[in-house]
Design a protein around this motif. Sequence first.
Motif, mmCIF file in Angstrom:
data_model
loop_
_atom_site.group_PDB
_atom_site.id
_atom_site.type_symbol
_atom_site.label_atom_id
_atom_site.label_comp_id
_atom_site.label_asym_id
_atom_site.label_seq_id
_atom_site.Cartn_x
_atom_site.Cartn_y
_atom_site.Cartn_z
ATOM 1 N N GLN A 90 0.871 -1.104 -0.058
ATOM 2 C CA GLN A 90 -0.053 -0.043 0.066
ATOM 3 C C GLN A 90 0.888 1.190 0.221
ATOM 4 O OE1 GLN A 90 -3.503 0.625 -0.017
ATOM 5 N NE2 GLN A 90 -3.136 -1.602 -1.013
ATOM 6 N N GLU A 91 2.012 1.186 0.810
ATOM 7 C CA GLU A 91 3.002 2.409 0.794
ATOM 8 C C GLU A 91 3.885 2.522 -0.445
ATOM 9 O OE1 GLU A 91 4.944 2.955 4.375
ATOM 10 O OE2 GLU A 91 3.065 2.390 5.658
ATOM 11 N N LEU A 92 3.967 1.340 -1.121
ATOM 12 C CA LEU A 92 4.882 1.371 -2.310
ATOM 13 C C LEU A 92 3.820 1.941 -3.443
ATOM 14 C CD1 LEU A 92 7.561 -0.039 -2.856
ATOM 15 C CD2 LEU A 92 6.437 -1.657 -3.856
ATOM 16 N N LEU A 93 2.618 1.573 -3.310
ATOM 17 C CA LEU A 93 1.518 2.195 -4.314
ATOM 18 C C LEU A 93 1.595 3.504 -4.153
ATOM 19 C CD1 LEU A 93 -0.716 0.655 -5.998
ATOM 20 C CD2 LEU A 93 -2.312 1.140 -4.365
ATOM 21 N N LYS A 94 1.417 4.193 -2.908
ATOM 22 C CA LYS A 94 1.437 5.438 -2.831
ATOM 23 C C LYS A 94 2.607 6.314 -2.950
ATOM 24 C CE LYS A 94 -2.620 4.521 0.080
ATOM 25 N NZ LYS A 94 -2.756 3.829 1.135
ATOM 26 N N ASP A 112 -5.035 0.640 -10.334
ATOM 27 C CA ASP A 112 -5.642 1.260 -8.740
ATOM 28 C C ASP A 112 -5.651 2.987 -8.868
ATOM 29 O OD1 ASP A 112 -5.847 2.096 -6.200
ATOM 30 O OD2 ASP A 112 -5.142 0.206 -5.401
ATOM 31 N N PRO A 113 -6.579 3.402 -8.675
ATOM 32 C CA PRO A 113 -6.671 4.719 -8.596
ATOM 33 C C PRO A 113 -5.584 5.400 -7.550
ATOM 34 C CG PRO A 113 -8.778 4.090 -7.742
ATOM 35 C CD PRO A 113 -7.999 2.967 -8.344
ATOM 36 N N ASN A 114 -5.183 4.663 -6.496
ATOM 37 C CA ASN A 114 -4.278 5.112 -5.439
ATOM 38 C C ASN A 114 -2.753 4.963 -5.938
ATOM 39 O OD1 ASN A 114 -6.350 5.602 -3.640
ATOM 40 N ND2 ASN A 114 -6.436 3.473 -3.099
ATOM 41 N N LEU A 115 -2.643 4.481 -7.199
ATOM 42 C CA LEU A 115 -1.101 4.437 -7.674
ATOM 43 C C LEU A 115 -0.663 5.738 -7.924
ATOM 44 C CD1 LEU A 115 1.113 2.718 -8.583
ATOM 45 C CD2 LEU A 115 0.076 2.661 -11.003
ATOM 46 N N ASN A 116 0.445 6.125 -7.199
ATOM 47 C CA ASN A 116 0.989 7.524 -7.186
ATOM 48 C C ASN A 116 2.143 7.427 -8.468
ATOM 49 O OD1 ASN A 116 2.313 9.562 -7.513
ATOM 50 N ND2 ASN A 116 3.142 9.615 -5.199
ATOM 51 N N LEU A 128 8.505 4.651 -8.088
ATOM 52 C CA LEU A 128 8.108 3.564 -7.689
ATOM 53 C C LEU A 128 7.030 2.834 -8.304
ATOM 54 C CD1 LEU A 128 8.061 3.919 -3.567
ATOM 55 C CD2 LEU A 128 9.951 2.748 -5.083
ATOM 56 N N ALA A 129 6.212 3.691 -9.260
ATOM 57 C CA ALA A 129 5.253 3.134 -10.077
ATOM 58 C C ALA A 129 5.564 2.478 -11.060
ATOM 59 C CB ALA A 129 4.428 4.364 -10.778
ATOM 60 N N LYS A 130 7.152 2.620 -11.488
ATOM 61 C CA LYS A 130 7.832 1.987 -12.264
ATOM 62 C C LYS A 130 8.047 0.486 -12.018
ATOM 63 C CE LYS A 130 10.146 5.883 -14.867
ATOM 64 N NZ LYS A 130 10.429 5.799 -16.387
ATOM 65 N N TRP A 131 8.224 0.511 -10.718
ATOM 66 C CA TRP A 131 8.327 -0.987 -10.157
ATOM 67 C C TRP A 131 7.164 -1.924 -10.488
ATOM 68 C CZ3 TRP A 131 6.003 -4.254 -6.256
ATOM 69 C CH2 TRP A 131 6.744 -5.260 -5.793
ATOM 70 N N PHE A 132 5.963 -1.344 -10.180
ATOM 71 C CA PHE A 132 4.655 -1.972 -10.533
ATOM 72 C C PHE A 132 4.568 -2.202 -12.227
ATOM 73 C CE2 PHE A 132 2.655 -2.285 -6.614
ATOM 74 C CZ PHE A 132 2.852 -0.976 -5.977
ATOM 75 N N GLU A 133 5.070 -1.164 -13.031
ATOM 76 C CA GLU A 133 5.113 -1.386 -14.377
ATOM 77 C C GLU A 133 5.996 -2.512 -14.889
ATOM 78 O OE1 GLU A 133 5.929 2.142 -16.780
ATOM 79 O OE2 GLU A 133 5.095 3.496 -15.208
ATOM 80 N N PHE A 134 7.107 -2.531 -14.185
ATOM 81 C CA PHE A 134 7.974 -3.739 -14.542
ATOM 82 C C PHE A 134 7.580 -5.091 -14.390
ATOM 83 C CE2 PHE A 134 12.207 -5.606 -15.062
ATOM 84 C CZ PHE A 134 12.297 -6.637 -14.345
ATOM 85 N N TYR A 135 6.691 -5.248 -13.015
ATOM 86 C CA TYR A 135 6.198 -6.834 -12.890
ATOM 87 C C TYR A 135 5.016 -6.839 -13.485
ATOM 88 C CZ TYR A 135 10.206 -7.349 -9.721
ATOM 89 O OH TYR A 135 11.334 -7.540 -9.227
ATOM 90 N N ASN A 136 4.142 -5.779 -13.986
ATOM 91 C CA ASN A 136 3.179 -5.877 -14.609
ATOM 92 C C ASN A 136 2.996 -6.787 -15.905
ATOM 93 O OD1 ASN A 136 0.365 -5.290 -15.542
ATOM 94 N ND2 ASN A 136 1.073 -3.660 -16.890
#
Lengths: 228, 228, 228, 228
Positions: C25-29, C151-155, C160-168
């Motif tokens: 959750q904190e990574l997301l934000k 997730d609308p909460n994705l900052n 760190l959003a790129k971290w999610f992009e990478f694993y997407n």
Amino acid sequence: MNFAETLERDAQPIIDEIYQDHFIQELLKGDIKKEALRQYLRADASYLREFANIYALLIPIMPDLESVRFLVDQIQFIVNGEVEAHEYMADYIGENYNEIVQKKVWPPSGDHYIKHMYYNVYAHENAAYAIAAMAPCPYVYAMIAKRAMKDPNLNKSSILAKWFEFYNTEMDPLIEVLDDLMNQLTANMSETEKNEVRENYLQSTVHELNFFNMAYTSEKWQFGGERV
Amino acid sequence: MNFAETLERDAQPIIDEIYQDHFIQELLKGDIKKEALRQYLRADASYLREFANIYALLIPIMPDLESVRFLVDQIQFIVNGEVEAHEYMADYIGENYNEIVQKKVWPPSGDHYIKHMYYNVYAHENAAYAIAAMAPCPYVYAMIAKRAMKDPNLNKSSILAKWFEFYNTEMDPLIEVLDDLMNQLTANMSETEKNEVRENYLQSTVHELNFFNMAYTSEKWQFGGERV
Amino acid sequence: MNFAETLERDAQPIIDEIYQDHFIQELLKGDIKKEALRQYLRADASYLREFANIYALLIPIMPDLESVRFLVDQIQFIVNGEVEAHEYMADYIGENYNEIVQKKVWPPSGDHYIKHMYYNVYAHENAAYAIAAMAPCPYVYAMIAKRAMKDPNLNKSSILAKWFEFYNTEMDPLIEVLDDLMNQLTANMSETEKNEVRENYLQSTVHELNFFNMAYTSEKWQFGGERV
Amino acid sequence: MNFAETLERDAQPIIDEIYQDHFIQELLKGDIKKEALRQYLRADASYLREFANIYALLIPIMPDLESVRFLVDQIQFIVNGEVEAHEYMADYIGENYNEIVQKKVWPPSGDHYIKHMYYNVYAHENAAYAIAAMAPCPYVYAMIAKRAMKDPNLNKSSILAKWFEFYNTEMDPLIEVLDDLMNQLTANMSETEKNEVRENYLQSTVHELNFFNMAYTSEKWQFGGERV
């Protein structure tokens, strides 16, 4: 002389024996029974598949990432097919390599050699034991090939001469890395442990002698009760 | 015929070969080179120590507590010294058993047999593979002994006749348990897997043939370059 | 639904738990304690090194050369450093990745996860057991990332959003191969064996939950006697 | 102070924690939830079966026949059922021991402890690593029991006092042998290796703390997604 060099020194009498044995002498003259080469290629294909497995089992006991990368490259080389040297033999036989190795063989001498290597990678945490059981393979091929290239009996008009050409240089980087690893990993060993590593190396050199002989004689398990 | 019985059936030709081979024939007549018996006792002592280790490695892959208890008893029997049968040979040689086996030997044929068993207990989760590599030992001894007891050539005045008497009955309970385990553990195997188990059994029967022959010929590793 | 899909279905509640937990959750934000990321990167570096070892131990029990080649590629990817995703975290921390992971950490939850995988590759000949203990890692990262991208909460302004992009997308090929292997290797399993494989998969999904939590809380072994 | 004594010294803070924790304190007063004891007996039964397996896997890496005989006796003791101490708990619960342990439990803390021991016997050739992961079990029980016997809070009218009486002396010979083995097998180790062995010992002492706590809280795997 470092430890690995003493192993190579002690193995010379057996390597002489391998060089003088039927298989290499007839390969040298470019005049060898096709069935001997078929058996060699088939046994070698099974052997290499297990060799890759043993390289893989060594990865968790490698001292550093660099040696892990080296083993990964070796596995890749094997699983992608060490084609060139085999092709020369297949050409001599006049058959397709992949068709020749369709038929699986697992003769006693090959079985002993492979289980000797597996035992050492399973039973010992220090990779030197298993590496000493694996290192004679590239070393014997390189020594045989370097000697053949200077041997007046080498039949340079035979395609089999290219087999010697291939192993004349191809194994050198691999030998160097395996020697470095053996020197590094035996540095803190007791004399008893070093002698066990030496025994592994010499046993595998004998296994190389038996491996060529196994192919030459089409050795098989004698389950029918005939003398083995 | 259950699966274990088919293995024993297929091994008969090799057992005949063992019975007719020099070692057993001279043992039968009570007239065998003392050095052959020394080599046998020494090689057997190394072999049994590893046999106990392999029993131990089997414990975690046993199907039930009863077979674990059985293996524990077997290990105890070995580590406390399977004295009787060896004493008859030591008496024939005229030397103390423990002094004879002070000298360690590890000839090629013994090495192959032991590494064959280790490979199968390390590489396979189903204990049938390793048990099939171990079961020929008691079975060959029992079959040889039962045949010798009915053989007119058995020299009953020699102390070596007691060696045959010992193995005439001593191995039967062990054979029964190992056969039951092989039948139980191969019940759900594919034909390919059963053939691998069969191959293990027949290879070990050949190893028994080579083991007696190794002792008879005082077989050694030829690191000096002589023909192995 | 094939077997692997049923594992993924059963793991959903735990993946929800991971997604809702502090770390993600904190990574997301894009607002997480730097020490939590340092601990994560350090623990992940140790974890990946062992993951590569376990891939290597799987090679001899792979069903075919193609899966061996796949594992070799995976090992190469890891030992050459899975840089991109880690760099985003290092950038967020404002320190060099290699310097961060110089310090080795081996917290209890990471220890449990790694020994869970090792146990299964050592104790089982069927690779499905170990693969089921490894497969949740890429699957959890992919599911978390795909969910975060919607997730609308994705900052999105945070690196760190790129971290999610990478694993997407990055893990999808790996997940597919591991799922195929699990389906293939469990095809002839009994229900009891399949449940053990299922248990391995779910345990590892819990280990993923604990892994993120371990980093978030800087979990340590309590040898001083404090409550663990 | 020898090496084993330094491990026992370093473990004292954790042993104090174990002594003060709910499970032992309530056992001491003879007033503990029956379900906590059921969970303990069930988890202990699974644990002991694996403990016997790990003793077996240690046999091939024992330094001499005497320690092999010792391990064989320990395995025999376990597979024949370490009855007495468990019976006192079963009596307190008012149910038959064998019926209680019919139900198999494998909670996370027990899983971690067992896989910690298996990892060390599989991954290390020097038995000291695995022995250090196993030795805290008898040592913790002996230290807890010796302390309880002098504790005024020990409810001597409860049958559970006999549990402490049993472990007050029963483990001493086992502790002595394991300590001797650890001292012998670490004699030639580097400081780094000794610290790994120390880490194994302390981790297992923490696992003992978690094991009692696991039983007290009926710990389960949270596959439903609840916080673990």
